[in-house]
Write a protein that holds these residues in place. Structure first.
Motif, PDB file in Angstrom:
ATOM      1  N   TRP A 249      96.574  55.783  47.913  1.00  0.00           N
ATOM      2  CA  TRP A 249      96.966  57.019  48.597  1.00  0.00           C
ATOM      3  C   TRP A 249      97.259  56.744  50.073  1.00  0.00           C
ATOM      4  N   GLN A 250      96.456  55.901  50.699  1.00  0.00           N
ATOM      5  CA  GLN A 250      96.653  55.588  52.115  1.00  0.00           C
ATOM      6  C   GLN A 250      97.970  54.860  52.350  1.00  0.00           C
ATOM      7  N   TYR A 293      96.097  67.466  58.794  1.00  0.00           N
ATOM      8  CA  TYR A 293      95.185  67.724  59.915  1.00  0.00           C
ATOM      9  C   TYR A 293      93.808  67.118  59.643  1.00  0.00           C
ATOM     10  N   LEU A 294      93.257  67.342  58.457  1.00  0.00           N
ATOM     11  CA  LEU A 294      91.940  66.781  58.134  1.00  0.00           C
ATOM     12  C   LEU A 294      91.989  65.261  58.054  1.00  0.00           C
ATOM     13  N   ASP A 295      93.077  64.726  57.527  1.00  0.00           N
ATOM     14  CA  ASP A 295      93.215  63.278  57.448  1.00  0.00           C
ATOM     15  C   ASP A 295      93.290  62.668  58.838  1.00  0.00           C
ATOM     16  N   SER A 296      93.955  63.384  59.752  1.00  0.00           N
ATOM     17  CA  SER A 296      94.038  62.921  61.142  1.00  0.00           C
ATOM     18  C   SER A 296      92.651  62.878  61.790  1.00  0.00           C
ATOM     19  N   LYS A 297      91.847  63.904  61.552  1.00  0.00           N
ATOM     20  CA  LYS A 297      90.482  63.946  62.090  1.00  0.00           C
ATOM     21  C   LYS A 297      89.600  62.892  61.422  1.00  0.00           C
ATOM     22  N   TYR A 298      89.751  62.758  60.124  1.00  0.00           N
ATOM     23  CA  TYR A 298      88.908  61.821  59.372  1.00  0.00           C
ATOM     24  C   TYR A 298      89.155  60.381  59.809  1.00  0.00           C
ATOM     25  N   ARG A 306     100.658  64.686  64.164  1.00  0.00           N
ATOM     26  CA  ARG A 306     101.882  64.796  64.960  1.00  0.00           C
ATOM     27  C   ARG A 306     103.106  64.476  64.124  1.00  0.00           C
ATOM     28  N   ASP A 307     103.049  63.376  63.373  1.00  0.00           N
ATOM     29  CA  ASP A 307     104.170  63.001  62.520  1.00  0.00           C
ATOM     30  C   ASP A 307     104.398  64.039  61.416  1.00  0.00           C
ATOM     31  N   ALA A 308     103.308  64.605  60.917  1.00  0.00           N
ATOM     32  CA  ALA A 308     103.428  65.624  59.873  1.00  0.00           C
ATOM     33  C   ALA A 308     104.118  66.880  60.400  1.00  0.00           C
ATOM     34  N   LEU A 309     103.800  67.270  61.620  1.00  0.00           N
ATOM     35  CA  LEU A 309     104.435  68.442  62.230  1.00  0.00           C
ATOM     36  C   LEU A 309     105.918  68.184  62.487  1.00  0.00           C
TER      37      LEU A 309
END
Length: 333
Positions: A249-250, A293-298, A306-309
């Protein structure tokens, strides 16, 4: 206007006249047809004649959009399958949808040739008529085969809304056709200038109508929309919690995480990833963006969100460069 067999002329105000004028195919003349040809070819190749998109990606995405936006109490995949049965059987439900101009509201329905083909299909009565229509319009016939999966959700929505009106009434028929056209993206919903730009720029109108329909649905039914969206978010986050530490997944590229739900149906040592498309607006805003967002925090990596947005904005905003110029610009840059 023909009324009681007599021809009448009515004077309309300017805005109403423009609205009526925009309901039909917009002819841009010989030069306009030449300028819009690259756009039509892009749309045809990307959607109409692309089997993977027409028979898998788009139908799966449409099921999700139908569930989020349908006005029936409990929209679900079973109702979508019931609509598919109507399409395959070409029964009265399908014919009623077709008579109401249902095919015109689909992705390639506003092509001039599509209008003629729809008229021809409505007049088909014998095998000979059908054969002649296919021979006269072979590309349109192929588009019909690949586009068969666009109709089930629309017919399911039509049948559900018609139950709220007296059976067989004109109100039921009108409400059903309007709901069928609007349940996902109404591709014929555009103004005079939007129609012109859509002829020059591939997918200009769908990009606008998708986000407008998303907003209209939330405005009209805030409680219902919030409940359905929360279920979508919960499902997406549950999937992320189960997969976030998996190496396969990563290693997935950003675009695959943003517009698909991904499942490893192979082994950890030899993964085989099955990707299910999510609806663009609902799936990305309430599904994959919260995951990003959660993956970014994790992972303590702000570049992920940022890239997702940036990716989401790129997907939502229409292109403003006509197809006839885009290839030349890309070559020079």
């Amino acid at each position: 206007i023909i009324r009681k067999g007599k021809r009448e002329f009515w004077q309309l105000n300017h805005e109403l006249y423009q609205a009526f004028s925009g309901m039909d195919y917009v002819s841009l003349g010989a030069l306009g047809n030449l300028l819009t040809m690259p756009s039509r070819m892009v749309r045809l190749g990307a959607t109409g004649l692309r089997a993977g998109f027409s028979l898998y990606t788009n139908p799966v995405r449409d099921v999700g959009t139908y569930i989020m936006q349908a006005n029936s109490s409990w929209p679900n995949p079973l109702k979508w399958l019931d609509g598919l049965k109507d399409v395959l059987q070409k029964n009265e439900n399908y014919r009623q949808w077709q008579r109401g101009g249902g095919e015109i509201a689909q992705p390639l329905g506003l092509d001039k040739k599509s209008y003629r083909t729809v008229y021809g299909k409505l007049l088909e009565k014998t095998l000979k008529d059908k054969t002649i229509n296919i021979v006269k319009h072979p590309v349109e016939a192929l588009k019909d085969i690949f586009g068969i999966m666009e109709a089930p959700g629309r017919i399911a929505a039509m049948k559900a809304i018609m139950k709220k009106y007296p059976q067989g009434s004109d109100d039921a028929a009108i409400a059903g056709i309007l709901e069928a056209a609007d349940v996902t993206i109404n591709f014929k919903r555009m103004g005079k200038y939007g129609s012109f730009l859509n002829g020059l720029i591939p997918f200009f109108n769908p990009a606008i109508q998708g986000i407008i329909k998303f907003g209209r649905t939330f405005k009209s039914h805030p409680g219902r929309s919030a409940m359905r969206a929360s279920a979508l978010t919960a499902l997406s986050l549950s999937l992320w919690l189960a997969q976030k530490d998996d190496e396969w997944w990563q290693e997935l590229p950003l675009w695959r995480k943003m517009i698909f739900w991904n499942f490893n149906i192979g082994s950890n040592d030899d993964p085989f990833v099955l990707s299910l498309p999510v609806s663009f607006e609902w799936g990305m805003i309430f599904g994959t963006l919260p995951v990003a967002y959660l993956d970014s925090k994790y992972r303590e990596d702000p570049d992920i969100i940022r890239d997702a947005l940036y990716f989401t904005a790129d997907q939502f905003l229409p292109d403003f460069v006509p197809a006839v110029l885009k290839s030349s610009i890309e070559v020079k840059t």
